[in-house]
Design a protein around this motif. Sequence first.
Motif, PDB file in Angstrom:
ATOM      1  N   UNK A   1       5.742 -19.282  21.634  1.00 40.67           N
ATOM      2  CA  UNK A   1       5.049 -18.622  22.738  1.00 40.67           C
ATOM      3  C   UNK A   1       3.669 -19.244  22.871  1.00 40.67           C
ATOM      4  N   UNK A   2       3.318 -19.639  24.097  1.00 36.37           N
ATOM      5  CA  UNK A   2       2.012 -20.219  24.387  1.00 36.37           C
ATOM      6  C   UNK A   2       1.456 -19.556  25.640  1.00 36.37           C
ATOM      7  N   UNK A   3       0.128 -19.448  25.684  1.00 34.11           N
ATOM      8  CA  UNK A   3      -0.490 -19.060  26.945  1.00 34.11           C
ATOM      9  C   UNK A   3      -0.460 -20.250  27.887  1.00 34.11           C
ATOM     10  N   UNK A   4      -0.434 -19.981  29.175  1.00 34.89           N
ATOM     11  CA  UNK A   4      -0.475 -21.020  30.198  1.00 34.89           C
ATOM     12  C   UNK A   4      -1.829 -20.932  30.869  1.00 34.89           C
ATOM     13  N   UNK A   5      -2.533 -22.049  30.932  1.00 31.16           N
ATOM     14  CA  UNK A   5      -3.827 -22.099  31.612  1.00 31.16           C
ATOM     15  C   UNK A   5      -3.604 -22.618  33.030  1.00 31.16           C
ATOM     16  N   UNK A   6      -3.590 -21.717  34.030  1.00 35.49           N
ATOM     17  CA  UNK A   6      -3.307 -22.147  35.399  1.00 35.49           C
ATOM     18  C   UNK A   6      -4.491 -22.818  36.091  1.00 35.49           C
ATOM     19  N   UNK A   7      -5.647 -22.884  35.413  1.00 34.66           N
ATOM     20  CA  UNK A   7      -6.822 -23.475  36.051  1.00 34.66           C
ATOM     21  C   UNK A   7      -6.827 -24.985  35.959  1.00 34.66           C
ATOM     22  N   UNK A   8      -5.972 -25.554  35.123  1.00 34.08           N
ATOM     23  CA  UNK A   8      -5.909 -27.009  35.013  1.00 34.08           C
ATOM     24  C   UNK A   8      -4.827 -27.540  35.950  1.00 34.08           C
ATOM     25  N   UNK A   9      -4.927 -28.793  36.283  1.00 35.62           N
ATOM     26  CA  UNK A   9      -3.942 -29.402  37.165  1.00 35.62           C
ATOM     27  C   UNK A   9      -3.369 -30.638  36.478  1.00 35.62           C
ATOM     28  N   UNK A  10      -2.111 -30.678  36.130  1.00 32.19           N
ATOM     29  CA  UNK A  10      -1.119 -29.607  36.188  1.00 32.19           C
ATOM     30  C   UNK A  10      -1.460 -28.529  35.166  1.00 32.19           C
ATOM     31  N   UNK A  11      -0.882 -27.335  35.310  1.00 33.62           N
ATOM     32  CA  UNK A  11      -1.208 -26.253  34.378  1.00 33.62           C
ATOM     33  C   UNK A  11      -0.896 -26.629  32.934  1.00 33.62           C
TER      34      UNK A  11
ATOM     35  N   UNK B   1       7.453 -19.055  27.152  1.00 40.69           N
ATOM     36  CA  UNK B   1       8.330 -18.752  26.024  1.00 40.69           C
ATOM     37  C   UNK B   1       9.408 -19.825  25.962  1.00 40.69           C
ATOM     38  N   UNK B   2       9.566 -20.417  24.798  1.00 38.48           N
ATOM     39  CA  UNK B   2      10.599 -21.429  24.595  1.00 38.48           C
ATOM     40  C   UNK B   2      11.515 -20.964  23.478  1.00 38.48           C
ATOM     41  N   UNK B   3      12.805 -20.884  23.783  1.00 36.49           N
ATOM     42  CA  UNK B   3      13.827 -20.508  22.801  1.00 36.49           C
ATOM     43  C   UNK B   3      14.654 -21.757  22.502  1.00 36.49           C
ATOM     44  N   UNK B   4      14.737 -22.102  21.235  1.00 32.93           N
ATOM     45  CA  UNK B   4      15.506 -23.269  20.796  1.00 32.93           C
ATOM     46  C   UNK B   4      16.611 -22.802  19.859  1.00 32.93           C
ATOM     47  N   UNK B   5      17.832 -23.184  20.162  1.00 30.15           N
ATOM     48  CA  UNK B   5      18.983 -22.862  19.303  1.00 30.15           C
ATOM     49  C   UNK B   5      19.571 -24.188  18.826  1.00 30.15           C
ATOM     50  N   UNK B   6      19.691 -24.311  17.511  1.00 32.47           N
ATOM     51  CA  UNK B   6      20.238 -25.547  16.941  1.00 32.47           C
ATOM     52  C   UNK B   6      21.419 -25.217  16.032  1.00 32.47           C
ATOM     53  N   UNK B   7      22.197 -26.234  15.769  1.00 29.62           N
ATOM     54  CA  UNK B   7      23.365 -26.141  14.887  1.00 29.62           C
ATOM     55  C   UNK B   7      23.505 -27.507  14.221  1.00 29.62           C
ATOM     56  N   UNK B   8      23.918 -27.564  12.976  1.00 37.90           N
ATOM     57  CA  UNK B   8      23.999 -28.849  12.283  1.00 37.90           C
ATOM     58  C   UNK B   8      24.886 -29.889  12.967  1.00 37.90           C
ATOM     59  N   UNK B   9      25.901 -29.476  13.715  1.00 34.57           N
ATOM     60  CA  UNK B   9      26.796 -30.451  14.330  1.00 34.57           C
ATOM     61  C   UNK B   9      26.452 -30.757  15.784  1.00 34.57           C
ATOM     62  N   UNK B  10      25.455 -30.077  16.343  1.00 29.34           N
ATOM     63  CA  UNK B  10      25.028 -30.367  17.716  1.00 29.34           C
ATOM     64  C   UNK B  10      23.869 -31.348  17.628  1.00 29.34           C
TER      65      UNK B  10
ATOM     66  N   UNK C   1      19.787 -26.699  22.049  1.00 30.14           N
ATOM     67  CA  UNK C   1      19.706 -26.062  23.357  1.00 30.14           C
ATOM     68  C   UNK C   1      18.321 -25.450  23.471  1.00 30.14           C
ATOM     69  N   UNK C   2      17.569 -25.810  24.529  1.00 32.35           N
ATOM     70  CA  UNK C   2      16.202 -25.323  24.716  1.00 32.35           C
ATOM     71  C   UNK C   2      16.100 -24.647  26.074  1.00 32.35           C
ATOM     72  N   UNK C   3      15.677 -23.385  26.060  1.00 31.26           N
ATOM     73  CA  UNK C   3      15.398 -22.646  27.287  1.00 31.26           C
ATOM     74  C   UNK C   3      13.919 -22.322  27.315  1.00 31.26           C
ATOM     75  N   UNK C   4      13.316 -22.426  28.489  1.00 30.14           N
ATOM     76  CA  UNK C   4      11.897 -22.142  28.640  1.00 30.14           C
ATOM     77  C   UNK C   4      11.678 -21.274  29.863  1.00 30.14           C
ATOM     78  N   UNK C   5      10.747 -20.320  29.754  1.00 24.99           N
ATOM     79  CA  UNK C   5      10.458 -19.431  30.876  1.00 24.99           C
ATOM     80  C   UNK C   5       8.976 -19.053  30.839  1.00 24.99           C
ATOM     81  N   UNK C   6       8.443 -18.775  32.022  1.00 24.09           N
ATOM     82  CA  UNK C   6       7.080 -18.262  32.146  1.00 24.09           C
ATOM     83  C   UNK C   6       7.190 -16.749  32.292  1.00 24.09           C
ATOM     84  N   UNK C   7       6.475 -16.025  31.438  1.00 21.06           N
ATOM     85  CA  UNK C   7       6.493 -14.569  31.448  1.00 21.06           C
ATOM     86  C   UNK C   7       5.129 -14.089  31.934  1.00 21.06           C
TER      87      UNK C   7
END
Length: 169
Positions: free
Chosen positions: A118-128, A145-154, A158-164
């Motif tokens: 989880x990171x804060x997003x600074x919208x005042x910079x360009x790009x944010x 928010x970034x969710x990473x799911x890993x498995x030894x054979x993959x 899998x990485x999902x990211x969203x702005x909350x």
Amino acid sequence: MFSAKIRSQAGFALLDLVIGITFLSFAFLATMRIMDDLQQKLDHRDLQIRATSLANSMMSIIRSVNFDENATQPWIIANNLGMDGSGLYDDVDDFMLNPAGPANFGMAGTGFAITVNVFYVDPTTSPPNMTVPLTGTNSSNYKRVTVTVSHPTITNPIILSAIVTPNVF
């Protein structure tokens, strides 16, 4: 003189049968190898689908909780992220160091690992700036928010990211 009767041969000789069986054996082995390769690809694809489902479930849970411990600004900026002592997953930051494990999704013992950042997003910079740490004195109304799911054979996790954002009613 002897009269030789010429008979027409009916059937196969032993050599013909051996050659035929050998040819069929090689064809069978090649077919089995192709089937094994296909099964491995199907198993890998199945793991990717399960990892994506796990990541999506985790992201849905994170997006369903409050933006922060405080209902309004100023947002709490903790030097020690993770659970705040209440033992509840009641805001986005709580999942960072303590994500719900695969066992919570019925996948115990399957080898999946979940990481949440989880990171804060600074919208005042360009790009944010999407990687402002959750420590210090800076905060904003946006968290990535970034969710990473890993498995030894993959090979690639899998990485999902969203702005909350805070819940605004």
